[in-house]
Each structure stands twice: as C-alpha cells, then as structure tokens.
Write a protein that holds these residues in place. Structure first.
Motif: not given
Ligand code: NDP
Length: 311
Positions: A209-234
């Motif tokens: 939540t904190e990291a996604f909240g810090a992202m610029k409004p309208g930004a895009a996110f790419v994940n190619v490493s591991r799903g568990e690095v991300v809080d998927q619900d957030a």
C-alpha cells in the motif's frame, strides 16, 4: 570413476540440456535425469529447477548445485540444501529475452497502448498525443544481471531511466538510487516502475500500500521478478481506484493466477504466464560446463549466489 551431473526440472525437457552439455563435458561427466541415476554416489553436480523435498539427500557426494534459472528464491529458502556452492544461470541470451519483454512493457505504457486497445474495442478513434521518450521517467527496481541489461535497453531508447539497488554502481544512461530511504522519492517521480527485485526476506511484499501510494497518480507498474515481492491486494486496490493507470504482469503471488482473480479483468492490465525469460540450453551450457570443470580442477566457480543475501 566418472562423475555424474544429475538433472531435474518440471518445465525444462532433459534432452536439449544433455545435447548442449555433452560436447562440452565430454566423457569426464555423465549426464543423467534424476529418475534414471544409476549410482547416486557418483553424483557430484546437480542442475536443478525446484526439485522435490528430500531431493538432495539421495546424493551424499554433491559438490555443486546449479540453479536452472536466474531466480534462486525457491532454492536458497530450502532447509535441505547441501553446504556446497550454489550457482545461478547467467546467460546473455536470457538477459536479452528479459530485456525485450521489459522494453515491450515500457513501450506499452509509454505509448498508451492500453488506452488504444480499450478505444478499439469501442470502435473509437481516440487520439492521444504521444510523449517524447525523454519526458517519460522509468524506474527499474533491481539492477542485477537482468535488471541492469533491461535498464540499459530502456535508456538506449531515450527514456529518463533510473534504477534502484542496495549498492551504488555506474550504469551509462541510468541514474542509480540506493537504499530504502531513496525508494519513495523514486516511485513518486516515475511514470513507469519496473520490478526486477529478487525475492528475499528483505523484498517479500516490499511493494505494498505504501509503495503504490507513493507512485505518481496515473503511473504504470510492471512486474517480471516474483509475485511475492508485491502485496497483490494492494496492487489490485491501486489499479481499481485508478491511482495506477495499468500494469504488465508476468509473475504472481500464487501461480497459475486463479481464473476468478480480479487482476484478469482490471482495465489496462496485461497478464502473461511467467515467461518473460527462460533458461536456454545452448547459450547457458558453456557457463554450466565451465563451473563443473572449475570444480574438477579445484578452481573457483563463477556466478555464485549468497545464501545470506538470498540472491
Ligand atoms: P540479481 O540477483 O542479479 O540482482 C538483484 C538486484 O536487486 C541487485 O541489483 C540488488 O542490489 C537488488 N536488490 C536486492 N535486494 C534489494 C533490496 N532489498 N533493496 C534494493 N535492491 C535490492 O537479479 P537479476 O537481475 O538477474 O534477476 C532479477 C529477478 O528476475 C530474479 O531474482 C528472478 O526472480 C526474476 N526472473 C524472472 C523471470 C521471468 O521469466 N519472469 C526469469 C528470470 C528471472 P545490489 O546490486 O546492490 O546487490
């Protein structure tokens, strides 16, 4: 007595690996599939991708474990790992395949492709003026072998490219930021954030939540490493609320992603089934053979991973 290299992988077929390794190892090393090993005592090297629990106990004379991939999170987290060097694949072709996927994802978001795909579904001519590459800021989290190559490719296209790692490094065209305190500021300026962090105790659910909240409004996110690095619900929440405009996701917390998961249908989200890059026998074999021959001659092996750091 001839040494044996044992091979185990669920997804990777044995034959291409044997064909690629045999000419390099000659008659010094026999190459056998795990279920066909004739004399476990001769097994000194293991080339493995996610072997089952108890796998290593069968081979008391192991001297080297080679992870059949770049990410070692599943291997180093095991309690039955023998106390021998662990190496990862380090293959420029694999790096190129990953860099290609990452560049595609960055272009997808930088060139507003999700917007045009949605408009096309409505048969709508929805002109949106393109931005110059230099006006788009991209943050690559993780500047390892694959991360650095992807960042270089993004920089080569002229994007304002930044990277994040634990230690400083010099990467032409890439502004490097280090340490936890630098992350929020970097996320706040990036139009596109690409996650290329290994999964370790320090990075598990690091992007929440904190990291996604810090992202610029309208930004895009790419994940190619591991799903568990991300809080998927957030992540789902950040997309659902419109704070993030879209995502390109190759890895998930829980694979395969279940058919009823909300990520499948959120606007701007592209899902691929964990194939941004794969291990390629022909190009990876020389590195594997070199390390086996190094062990045989008492030399240092390359591409070792640190169990302590977890990558
Ligand atoms: P490396 O292990 O070579 O590098 C990891 C990078 O992450 C390093 O730059 C490291 O910093 C940085 N890092 C690690 N922990 C932290 C932290 N806590 N904070 C900030 N930075 C950190 O990884 P690769 O680039 O080779 O690969 C990245 C990942 O890609 C793999 O771990 C794997 O999970 C994934 N992968 C996915 C594939 C797919 O098909 N989707 C295929 C292959 C790999 P430093 O440089 O300072 O050590």
């Amino acid at each position: 007595m001839t040494d044996t290299l044992v091979f185990y992988s669920g997804p990777d077929p044995f034959q291409p690996w044997r064909d690629a390794l045999s000419p390099l190892l000659g008659d010094r090393v026999r190459i056998e599939r795990a279920d066909a090993v004739t004399d476990p005592d001769t097994v000194r090297y293991a080339l493995v991708w996610m072997p089952p629990e108890g796998f290593f106990a069968r081979f008391p004379n192991l001297e080297l474990v080679i992870n059949l991939g770049a990410g070692v999170d599943r291997l180093v987290a095991r309690s039955d790992l023998p106390d021998v060097p662990i190496t990862r694949l380090s293959d420029p072709q694999m790096g190129r395949m990953m860099a290609g996927y990452v560049l595609f994802s960055v272009l997808r978001h930088a060139r507003d492709i999700p917007h045009f795909e949605a408009a096309q579904a409505r048969r709508e001519w929805a002109y949106r003026h393109p931005r110059a590459a230099s006006e788009v800021t991209v943050a690559v989290l993780g500047l390892g072998e694959l991360g650095a190559m992807a960042a270089a490719e993004i920089a080569r296209m002229g994007y304002d490219t930044h990277g994040w790692a634990t230690r400083p490094r010099d990467l032409p065209g890439v502004t490097v930021h280090c340490g936890d305190q630098a992350l929020a500021g970097l996320l706040a300026r990036a139009d596109i954030t690409v996650c290329m962090l290994p999964l370790t105790p320090a990075t598990r659910r690091r992007l929440g939540t904190e990291a996604f909240g810090a992202m610029k409004p309208g930004a895009a996110f790419v994940n190619v490493s591991r799903g568990e690095v991300v809080d998927q619900d957030a992540l789902v929440e950040a997309l659902r609320s419109g704070h993030l405009s879209g995502a390109t996701l190759d890895v998930f917390d829980g694979e395969p992603l279940s058919p009823d998961h909300p990520l499948w249908t959120l606007p701007g989200v592209l899902i691929t089934p964990h194939l941004a890059s794969v291990a390629l026998p022909k190009s990876a074999a020389p590195q594997i053979a070199d390390n086996i021959l190094a062990i045989q001659s008492g030399a240092q092996v390359g591409q070792q991973v640190s169990r302590l750091r977890g990558y």
